[in-house]
Design an enzyme around this catalytic site. Sequence first.
Site, PDB file in Angstrom:
ATOM      1  N   GLY A  12       0.766  -1.401   0.220  1.00 44.73           N
ATOM      2  CA  GLY A  12      -0.221   0.004  -0.028  1.00 44.73           C
ATOM      3  C   GLY A  12       0.790   1.312  -0.016  1.00 44.73           C
TER       4      GLY A  12
ATOM      5  N   GLY B 101       0.604   5.077   1.369  1.00 40.01           N
ATOM      6  CA  GLY B 101      -0.288   5.734   2.156  1.00 40.01           C
ATOM      7  C   GLY B 101       0.094   7.243   2.251  1.00 40.01           C
TER       8      GLY B 101
ATOM      9  N   GLY C  12       3.763   7.408   3.715  1.00 40.46           N
ATOM     10  CA  GLY C  12       4.721   6.646   2.980  1.00 40.46           C
ATOM     11  C   GLY C  12       4.658   5.478   2.561  1.00 40.46           C
TER      12      GLY C  12
ATOM     13  N   LYS D 235       6.109   0.095   7.738  1.00 37.88           N
ATOM     14  CA  LYS D 235       5.716   1.306   7.041  1.00 37.88           C
ATOM     15  C   LYS D 235       7.185   2.044   7.025  1.00 37.88           C
ATOM     16  CE  LYS D 235       1.113   2.180   8.066  1.00 37.88           C
ATOM     17  NZ  LYS D 235      -0.093   2.798   8.666  1.00 37.88           N
TER      18      LYS D 235
ATOM     19  N   ASP E  44      -6.735  10.764  13.699  1.00 34.40           N
ATOM     20  CA  ASP E  44      -6.844  10.340  12.016  1.00 34.40           C
ATOM     21  C   ASP E  44      -7.699   9.149  11.899  1.00 34.40           C
ATOM     22  OD1 ASP E  44      -6.315  10.643   9.472  1.00 34.40           O
ATOM     23  OD2 ASP E  44      -4.423   9.893   9.437  1.00 34.40           O
TER      24      ASP E  44
END
Length: 815
Positions: free
Chosen positions: A544, A546, A549, A573, A666
């Site tokens: 993915g 995002g 990053g 991540k 978030d």
Amino acid sequence: MMENDTDDDQFDSIYANEETTELINVKERLQSYSLEELLKEDREKVKEKEKEKQYYHGRITRDVAEDILKKELGKVGNKDGLFLVRESSFSCSSFVLSLYSKGVFYHFQINMVKPCHFSIDEGPTIHGLDRLIQNYHEHAQGLPTHLTVFSKCKTPPDDQRHSGATNLLHRAVLENIPDIVEKIVKSKFCPPVNAKSDWGTTALHDACYYGFEDCADIVVRNGADVNALDKDGQTALHKCCKGNKAGIISILINEGQADVNMRNPKSGWTPMHQAAYKGHLECIKILLDFHSPYFARADDGVTPLDLTENYEHKHCFDELDKFEPSNIVTHKKDWFHPEIDRVGAQKILELKGLREGLFLVRSSKKNPDWQVLTLCHEQKVFNYQIKTKHYRDRLVYYIDDGPYYKQLDHVIQYYSYHANGLPCVLRLSVNPAMELIQISKDDEYFNLQESNHQQFPMLSTPALPPRPDDMTPRPPSAGDAEYSQSVKRTSQQQARTPPTSPKLKTPPPPPNHPPPQPPAASRLSVVELKRIDFKSLKRGKEIGQGEFGSVEKGVYTYKNDKGKKEKTEVAIKVFHKTSINNQEDFLKEARTMQQLKHECIVNFIGISETDNHELLLVEEFIEKGSMLDYLLDHHDKINKDNLYLWAAQIALGMTYLEQQKMVHRDLAARNILLQNEKRAKISDFGLSRAVGSNSDYYKATTGGRWPIKWYAPECVNYGHFSHASDVWSFGITLWEMFSFGESPYGDMKGIEVIQFIEEGKRLDKPEKCPVVAYQQMLQCWEKEPKKRPSFKMLNSHFTEESEYACVRDIMKSYR
Ligand code: ADP
Ligand code: MG
């Protein structure tokens, strides 16, 4: 590289300007008028010239601002573009533009991108509040309308402006008449000492550039801000170095405590760079006497030595190249412990009572050429890597992006004078015989350095990403997996806040100031952040991309409790270090994440760093990925019960976060991950704060997504994130769920959404959403935070309501 030199000619031409020349002759005019008469007349003239800039209302709340604007609307007849500027009530280094357009009041955060440089939203970065406002007078540039008229109050603060109106003090200084200057500053009609002239300098800047020593001395003694920036980003010290006025340098440092490390925000040049560029040997010598670093590095890494070579100032080159500090008072034997490791260092410092500024130096395990500085501050221990590299055929030592030094001793000596990025100066060392050695002799000087440091509560505010019209600020440089801290540069930090003289302390915020967020570290007890050797991570394909990053799938090999090797799937991540505004905050946040353990939140495993300037955040791999994708891809498979279950689980996880005093900031469907159809987990908690990207209101993220659509009004208006604002975001997340991944508010722009919400409107009920679930959403979107339900209530709602029987059974198994 020439940018520092633009104002000479301009200055001369203004000086020669006919009208100004007539006015400027203070001495002559004093033959016909008294000084008081002249000052009064001058005050009126300045007022007249500045009358277009009286839009500043100081620190008032949003409600007061709206009241003022409403009153003004009555007078000016509902004029579109009516505005005022005020100080942000939650952050002392930012401002707000309150604007009226077509029946709506808007409040735009004005961000300080770097010292005295501002931007609104995605707009350009502009030097000075005055020029920013001027810009939006001319073009709307993303605002609902361009600025027209304002409600009159006062002019913006001198230190936040690009330029002002030349006053009698400026003129008297330029005429170099110290006795009159003295009388002016003593008069009750004296203009503000730090006011800027038409050409964007303070009286002190002018005195320094022209070498009017007595005048400089007088204004410094009478409150001139020695670290104020002129329109070219230069301090008084820069000006001396530019004008080759070595004599004034000592006045500025001795009397005004000017900071020799202060950088020009446009280039990162220190005063030494300025002197080197011009080839002003005397200035270089005197700066060296005041411990100014001989190899300071600018934003692009250039040192003063490089400049002397590029501009062929041979004598200056030799001075810097051969310079050896003569007064080195500290030596390896006082602080060097070659044998000990991180834990040993910590133990020694603890034994010595973790005294403020106590330190030692040890060898780095990672690289035999490197050292580690271990330092106590506020009873905590910080580690900083002292690296080495080859610079111009010699080995140099440095910490983070600090100056290069030829010897380790020099580094220690330097940081015993200037904190410049460390949390405090080095005061006291412990030697291998376990004796304490006093390093700092001049305690008064150090107290000052530290009180300066504390004076700026916003120092660690993450800077915004560089704007196209900026000189790009230097990205944080590489750290080391072993280290828990990265150095922040004091000069940059100081400069990021309103430059204030040490004598003129910033007043404390008024009592009605909204409470700031609790610092991450205070939320949970501090534990060691788990560092993972990147060699034990096998990195797989990207799963993915995002906001912060990319995300990769990987395998982590570790030893279990019994010492047996095990493998587990992980999500990694990947952050490039340059994308993290403040590594220290990031690590702090990671430490908090590590301590949170709950079945409804994603388990954080640890952090790792690569040779490639990447920071890796390692967490458990969640099989089905983001709930948002799942909603979009498996629309047909999802039934109401799934959604209720996930809602209950998210609320449960959020209840836990709330108990841990952690605000997510978030919460959105993209940040909920699904392990399977029966288990949702919250991810990315705290990350927005750690990376700093979501703290800038009215700002689109790189992915074109507007986090603002998930924000409660008080986040947008006051930057006030709380559990109640997380509840608002939870409501939006519910809406995403029950609409199977639709984008909230469709393609409305951030600003339109704000207006929509302000008008009391809310998202419609998604077609397939049960009314009871929609009622929960509406409650989450109560304007008043207090009226919103708590996560606990939300969890009970989704669990207990009889309609959701299946959920209840599953949720029971969690208790
Ligand atoms: P964003 O939240 O901005 O979409 P992220 O960086 O959080 O971006 O994640 C990007 C994507 O990577 C997610 O949509 C998800 O599909 C995947 N992902 C993130 N974390 C994990 C994880 N722990 N396990 C599995 N997949 C993950
Ligand atoms: Mg995410």
